[in-house]
Design a protein around this motif. Structure first.
Motif, PDB file in Angstrom:
ATOM      1  N   TYR A 169      -5.140   4.915 -21.741  1.00  0.00           N
ATOM      2  CA  TYR A 169      -5.035   6.315 -21.664  1.00  0.00           C
ATOM      3  C   TYR A 169      -4.126   6.880 -22.631  1.00  0.00           C
ATOM      4  N   ALA A 170      -3.226   6.062 -23.125  1.00  0.00           N
ATOM      5  CA  ALA A 170      -2.230   6.824 -24.033  1.00  0.00           C
ATOM      6  C   ALA A 170      -1.773   5.600 -25.083  1.00  0.00           C
ATOM      7  N   PRO A 171      -2.660   5.235 -25.727  1.00  0.00           N
ATOM      8  CA  PRO A 171      -2.475   3.958 -26.749  1.00  0.00           C
ATOM      9  C   PRO A 171      -1.631   4.327 -27.846  1.00  0.00           C
ATOM     10  N   GLU A 172      -1.518   5.301 -28.367  1.00  0.00           N
ATOM     11  CA  GLU A 172      -0.456   6.023 -29.262  1.00  0.00           C
ATOM     12  C   GLU A 172       1.167   5.712 -29.004  1.00  0.00           C
ATOM     13  N   LEU A 173       1.216   5.725 -27.807  1.00  0.00           N
ATOM     14  CA  LEU A 173       2.611   5.312 -27.389  1.00  0.00           C
ATOM     15  C   LEU A 173       2.898   4.101 -27.537  1.00  0.00           C
ATOM     16  N   GLU A 174       4.142   3.657 -27.490  1.00  0.00           N
ATOM     17  CA  GLU A 174       4.672   2.097 -27.435  1.00  0.00           C
ATOM     18  C   GLU A 174       5.839   1.907 -26.312  1.00  0.00           C
ATOM     19  N   VAL A 175       4.809   1.560 -25.235  1.00  0.00           N
ATOM     20  CA  VAL A 175       5.580   1.433 -24.045  1.00  0.00           C
ATOM     21  C   VAL A 175       6.082  -0.050 -24.117  1.00  0.00           C
ATOM     22  N   ARG A 176       7.564   0.165 -24.034  1.00  0.00           N
ATOM     23  CA  ARG A 176       8.456  -1.045 -24.358  1.00  0.00           C
ATOM     24  C   ARG A 176       8.907  -1.843 -22.993  1.00  0.00           C
ATOM     25  N   GLY A 177       8.854  -1.119 -21.756  1.00  0.00           N
ATOM     26  CA  GLY A 177       9.029  -1.416 -20.675  1.00  0.00           C
ATOM     27  C   GLY A 177       9.088  -0.510 -19.546  1.00  0.00           C
ATOM     28  N   VAL A 178       9.119  -1.145 -18.301  1.00  0.00           N
ATOM     29  CA  VAL A 178       8.994  -0.176 -16.971  1.00  0.00           C
ATOM     30  C   VAL A 178       9.994  -0.683 -15.810  1.00  0.00           C
ATOM     31  N   ALA A 179      10.637   0.253 -15.357  1.00  0.00           N
ATOM     32  CA  ALA A 179      11.878  -0.218 -14.413  1.00  0.00           C
ATOM     33  C   ALA A 179      11.483   0.507 -13.136  1.00  0.00           C
ATOM     34  N   VAL A 180      11.633   0.207 -12.067  1.00  0.00           N
ATOM     35  CA  VAL A 180      11.281   0.445 -10.837  1.00  0.00           C
ATOM     36  C   VAL A 180      12.067   0.218  -9.655  1.00  0.00           C
ATOM     37  N   ALA A 181      12.616   1.085  -8.698  1.00  0.00           N
ATOM     38  CA  ALA A 181      13.515   0.814  -7.590  1.00  0.00           C
ATOM     39  C   ALA A 181      12.814   1.145  -6.316  1.00  0.00           C
ATOM     40  N   ALA A 182      12.718   0.082  -5.613  1.00  0.00           N
ATOM     41  CA  ALA A 182      12.047   0.191  -4.152  1.00  0.00           C
ATOM     42  C   ALA A 182      10.614   1.028  -4.194  1.00  0.00           C
ATOM     43  N   PRO A 183       9.710   0.296  -4.941  1.00  0.00           N
ATOM     44  CA  PRO A 183       8.487   1.053  -5.364  1.00  0.00           C
ATOM     45  C   PRO A 183       7.619   0.964  -4.167  1.00  0.00           C
ATOM     46  N   ALA A 184       6.706   2.018  -4.175  1.00  0.00           N
ATOM     47  CA  ALA A 184       5.679   1.835  -2.986  1.00  0.00           C
ATOM     48  C   ALA A 184       4.603   1.223  -3.521  1.00  0.00           C
ATOM     49  N   THR A 185       4.508  -0.268  -3.071  1.00  0.00           N
ATOM     50  CA  THR A 185       3.511  -0.958  -3.391  1.00  0.00           C
ATOM     51  C   THR A 185       2.259  -1.048  -2.484  1.00  0.00           C
ATOM     52  N   ASP A 186       2.322  -1.938  -1.573  1.00  0.00           N
ATOM     53  CA  ASP A 186       1.247  -2.234  -0.825  1.00  0.00           C
ATOM     54  C   ASP A 186       1.266  -1.076   0.463  1.00  0.00           C
ATOM     55  N   LEU A 187       0.288  -0.262   0.200  1.00  0.00           N
ATOM     56  CA  LEU A 187       0.532   1.102   0.889  1.00  0.00           C
ATOM     57  C   LEU A 187       0.066   1.275   2.124  1.00  0.00           C
ATOM     58  N   ALA A 188      -1.038   0.371   2.833  1.00  0.00           N
ATOM     59  CA  ALA A 188      -1.139   0.445   4.070  1.00  0.00           C
ATOM     60  C   ALA A 188      -0.291  -0.189   5.006  1.00  0.00           C
ATOM     61  N   PRO A 189       0.289  -1.452   4.785  1.00  0.00           N
ATOM     62  CA  PRO A 189       1.229  -1.950   5.478  1.00  0.00           C
ATOM     63  C   PRO A 189       2.433  -1.092   5.575  1.00  0.00           C
ATOM     64  N   LEU A 190       2.799  -0.508   4.204  1.00  0.00           N
ATOM     65  CA  LEU A 190       3.987   0.347   4.235  1.00  0.00           C
ATOM     66  C   LEU A 190       3.958   1.599   5.229  1.00  0.00           C
ATOM     67  N   LEU A 191       2.811   2.162   5.220  1.00  0.00           N
ATOM     68  CA  LEU A 191       2.317   3.391   6.011  1.00  0.00           C
ATOM     69  C   LEU A 191       2.495   2.945   7.509  1.00  0.00           C
ATOM     70  N   ARG A 192       2.086   1.684   7.828  1.00  0.00           N
ATOM     71  CA  ARG A 192       1.891   1.576   9.118  1.00  0.00           C
ATOM     72  C   ARG A 192       3.337   1.027   9.753  1.00  0.00           C
ATOM     73  N   ALA A 193       4.204   0.206   8.955  1.00  0.00           N
ATOM     74  CA  ALA A 193       5.433   0.068   9.412  1.00  0.00           C
ATOM     75  C   ALA A 193       6.500   1.113   9.659  1.00  0.00           C
ATOM     76  N   ASP A 194       6.349   1.985   8.779  1.00  0.00           N
ATOM     77  CA  ASP A 194       7.275   3.050   8.903  1.00  0.00           C
ATOM     78  C   ASP A 194       6.872   4.197  10.048  1.00  0.00           C
ATOM     79  N   ILE A 195       5.559   4.059  10.456  1.00  0.00           N
ATOM     80  CA  ILE A 195       5.066   5.182  11.058  1.00  0.00           C
ATOM     81  C   ILE A 195       5.889   5.489  12.616  1.00  0.00           C
ATOM     82  N   GLY A 196       6.746   4.270  12.853  1.00  0.00           N
ATOM     83  CA  GLY A 196       7.333   4.498  14.255  1.00  0.00           C
ATOM     84  C   GLY A 196       8.554   5.175  14.253  1.00  0.00           C
ATOM     85  N   ASP A 197       8.854   5.990  13.160  1.00  0.00           N
ATOM     86  CA  ASP A 197       9.892   6.810  13.282  1.00  0.00           C
ATOM     87  C   ASP A 197       9.704   8.226  12.367  1.00  0.00           C
ATOM     88  N   VAL A 198      10.504   9.180  12.614  1.00  0.00           N
ATOM     89  CA  VAL A 198      10.462  10.350  12.202  1.00  0.00           C
ATOM     90  C   VAL A 198       9.971  10.574  10.543  1.00  0.00           C
TER      91      VAL A 198
END
Length: 390
Positions: A213-242
């Motif tokens: 998509y943007a090959p003219e950029l030089e992406v050197r690294g990516v940092a993430v904190a508590a990323p939303a990854t496996d979405l279906a289990p994430l939504l199901r696990a959290d649905i029990g509270d507000v």
């Protein structure tokens, strides 16, 4: 115009926002509402056409109230959504004052955690948008220029992009392009990606999309904190509270809109009826009213399992990051006291990335919650960025 010295209030607001995400009192929510009052200028009025080259800046204005020793702008720039359609994005750009180093500054494209999905919920539409930009002070001290996107459909009109990974990822990359357009020779082609929660998913999709998509950029690294990854289990696990109901309302509304998926195949009639009201409220700044609507739906929101009910299972899988090894180093921070994005989910994601061949550094932080992990991880994030940006 140079940024004024109102940053101590912003630092307080960061603490309050973190406490909110961890689940605190309505009194602190009230204080947060005051600190996150909306921008009242005309920058977003009558936006120009989205048609044009992605990353093109179509409007900018100097923004007051930023960190001492830095200059900030609100920006409108062009991007594309997951289908390739031209969209307009809003965001922020903050640059340290003083002469840029030889070759220009490295650009950090920061992806924000969930603030809502409505136009008014965009971080740049806050009178104090810097409160949302986790690690901003440290990043500026290290000489980085920091840019952010509000994501498509927030800030200015456009299709909903909440947890729509490809759209978010393109927005993050186009924000970096926009920063380079504004800063000119003061910015290099070196880019770092940084995101928390929803922003972690966005940064990971940006990393996946970079070379095509943007090959003219030089992406050197990516940092993430508590990323939303496996979405279906994430939504199901959290649905029990507000909080889980609130976030799920944004996600199912977005997927229904973007993919034309029938809501009544996954939500109860009560949830379908409540969705238009819930998605009009912003997370953190309208928690009281949002939770008033969400609370009665706890235990009666889902009509099916998002991991097995189609087309939702397929859509959630398609918007889960990690389809292939990343072509740059990855840093992942996870709070071990996080009850929203579970440590087990992030550990599984890290293990899978390592299996695929991604160069991963994993930093599990004892005592950190979902709200506090990004700030607690910043010293390690800054060390990681310093190592990969050289």
């Amino acid at each position: 115009m140079r940024a004024s010295g109102r940053y101590m209030a912003a630092s307080l607001a960061v603490v309050l926002a973190a406490a909110l995400l961890a689940g605190c009192s309505q009194e602190i929510r009230g204080e947060e509402d005051v600190l996150a009052r909306p921008y009242t200028g005309h920058f977003y009025d009558d936006p120009p056409s989205a048609a044009g080259t992605p990353g093109t800046v179509v409007r900018s204005e100097l923004a007051a109230g930023g960190p001492q020793g830095a200059t900030a702008w609100r920006i409108l720039f062009r991007s594309t959504d997951q289908s390739g359609r031209a969209v307009l994005n809003s965001g922020m750009l903050v640059e340290p004052d003083g002469k840029a180093p030889a070759g220009g500054r490295t650009v950090v494209s920061w992806a924000h955690a969930t603030t809502g999905s409505a136009e008014k919920c965009a971080p740049s539409r806050s009178v104090d948008p810097y409160v949302w930009m986790e690690g901003l002070t440290g990043l500026l001290k290290q000489g980085y220029a920091v840019v952010s996107t509000d994501y498509t459909g927030m800030g200015v009109a456009g299709p909903n992009s909440y947890l729509v990974g490809e759209t978010e990822g393109r927005n993050v990359l186009d924000a970096a392009r926009a920063a380079r357009a504004v800063l000119g020779a003061a910015a290099s082609d070196r880019v770092l990606l940084w995101g928390h929660s929803q922003g972690g998913q966005a940064a990971l999709f940006a990393a996946q999309a970079w070379k095509r998509y943007a090959p003219e950029l030089e992406v050197r690294g990516v940092a993430v904190a508590a990323p939303a990854t496996d979405l279906a289990p994430l939504l199901r696990a959290d649905i029990g509270d507000v909080s889980g109901v609130s976030i799920a309302s944004y996600a199912f509304d977005a997927y229904s809109s973007v993919y034309d998926a029938p809501l009544d195949s996954i939500l109860t009639p009560a949830a379908v009826a409540a969705l238009p009201t819930m998605t009009g409220f912003c997370l953190l700044t309208q928690n009281r009213t949002l939770h008033d609507v969400a609370q009665p739906l706890v235990g009666r929101f889902l009509a099916g399992d998002p991991e097995t009910t189609q087309p939702w299972a397929e859509l959630l899988a398609a918007n889960t990051p990690g389809a292939s090894a990343l072509p740059m180093p990855l840093f992942v921070a996870q709070g071990l006291s996080d009850s929203l994005v579970r440590p087990s989910s992030t550990s599984a994601f890290v293990a899978l990335e390592k299996q695929r061949g991604t160069d991963v550094t994993y930093d599990p932080v004892a005592g950190a919650t979902h709200g506090s992990i990004a700030n607690k991880a910043m010293p390690a994030v800054l060390r990681f960025f310093d190592g990969v940006a050289r």
